[in-house]
Write a protein that holds these residues in place. Structure first.
Motif, PDB file in Angstrom:
ATOM      1  N   LYS A  83       0.852  -1.185   0.000  1.00 59.99           N
ATOM      2  CA  LYS A  83       0.000   0.000   0.000  1.00 59.99           C
ATOM      3  C   LYS A  83       0.894   1.243   0.000  1.00 59.99           C
ATOM      4  O   LYS A  83       2.039   1.195   0.461  1.00 59.99           O
ATOM      5  CB  LYS A  83      -0.914  -0.026   1.214  1.00 59.99           C
ATOM      6  N   TRP A  85       1.377   3.937   1.673  1.00 60.50           N
ATOM      7  CA  TRP A  85       2.076   4.422   2.866  1.00 60.50           C
ATOM      8  C   TRP A  85       3.072   3.415   3.448  1.00 60.50           C
ATOM      9  O   TRP A  85       3.820   3.736   4.354  1.00 60.50           O
ATOM     10  CB  TRP A  85       1.069   4.835   3.935  1.00 60.50           C
ATOM     11  N   ARG A  86       3.082   2.197   2.902  1.00 57.11           N
ATOM     12  CA  ARG A  86       4.029   1.185   3.388  1.00 57.11           C
ATOM     13  C   ARG A  86       5.072   0.795   2.340  1.00 57.11           C
ATOM     14  O   ARG A  86       6.063   0.155   2.668  1.00 57.11           O
ATOM     15  CB  ARG A  86       3.271  -0.080   3.813  1.00 57.11           C
TER      16      ARG A  86
END
Length: 242
Positions: A83, A85-86
């Motif tokens: 994802k 943000w990761r």
């Protein structure tokens, strides 16, 4: 101990409810949770090398607007997955099919090998992939694309092939699909009409999008030979209830 009505459970893209889809972590988690096999997705790199990745586009998990088959295998191997943000700190990479196959053969862990759309543009790569292929007992091929399953049946007739159904499927002509042995259906199709069509055409079936709460899991129709789920532990637990 499994009850006598137990149906094999395939973990969808691995145990994808617990780890990133189509990753070794998801595959290993499926094995740990007691799944009977894993479903994986095959796309092709620019050179025609099979990789395990679901979408034809890389935008969702990689964040770039390119198709898988527009990238070389070296490019695909450099991408970090996850994802947004990761992703920057992710250790997930796109697995090469050969590595996943070696892992599955080591564990004798059956594969549901779904052939995806990029293969339509390089069918010769599918033929090359099939040459001398050894997969664990209980493995099979599936696809939305009947023509790809015809290729599998032509070159490796000993392997089971499964057509993934769409609204366009003509159920009354199901027996005309001679290159398939089974059908894979969304659970919304778990209805007498479709189950009886399988029986009438001498084909078996598996259902996907199973979450473990379905009442039919404890008393499956005789034509059902598999469940495909993100939650293999929950589906196994439900089936064990008497």
């Amino acid at each position: 101990m499994y009850n006598e009505l137990y149906v094999p459970v395939f973990a969808h893209r691995g145990a994808s409810a617990y780890a990133l889809e189509n990753s070794f972590k998801a595959f290993e988690k499926a094995l740990e949770l007691g799944a009977d096999g894993i479903e994986i997705d095959i796309q092709l790199s620019k050179e025609g090398i099979p990789v395990v990745y679901h979408d034809p586009q890389l935008s969702r998990l990689v964040g770039i607007k390119k198709r898988v088959n527009e990238c070389t295998i070296d490019e695909l191997q450099r991408f970090k997955l996850g994802k947004p943000w990761r992703r920057l700190f992710s250790s997930y990479k796109i697995p090469v099919f050969d590595a996943v196959l070696a892992w599955a053969n080591t564990h004798q862990f059956p594969l549901n090998i779904e052939l995806k759309s990029t293969i339509l543009d390089n069918r010769g790569a599918l033929v090359q992939m099939l040459q001398g292929l050894i997969i664990p007992k209980g493995s099979h091929f599936s696809s939305f694309h009947y023509e790809l399953l015809e290729i599998v049946k032509q070159h490796m007739p000993q392997y089971e092939t499964a057509l993934i159904t769409t609204k366009k499927l003509k159920w009354d002509l199901l027996d005309a699909y001679q290159a398939i042995d089974s059908v894979h259906m969304h659970k919304k199709y778990y209805k007498p009409r479709y189950l009886e069509a399988c029986v009438a055409s001498a084909k078996v079936c598996r259902f996907y999008a199973i979450d473990g709460n379905e009442k039919f899991l404890t008393n499956p129709h005789p034509s059902v030979i598999g469940w495909i789920t993100d939650f293999p532990d929950k589906v196994i637990s439900m089936q064990q209830r008497q």
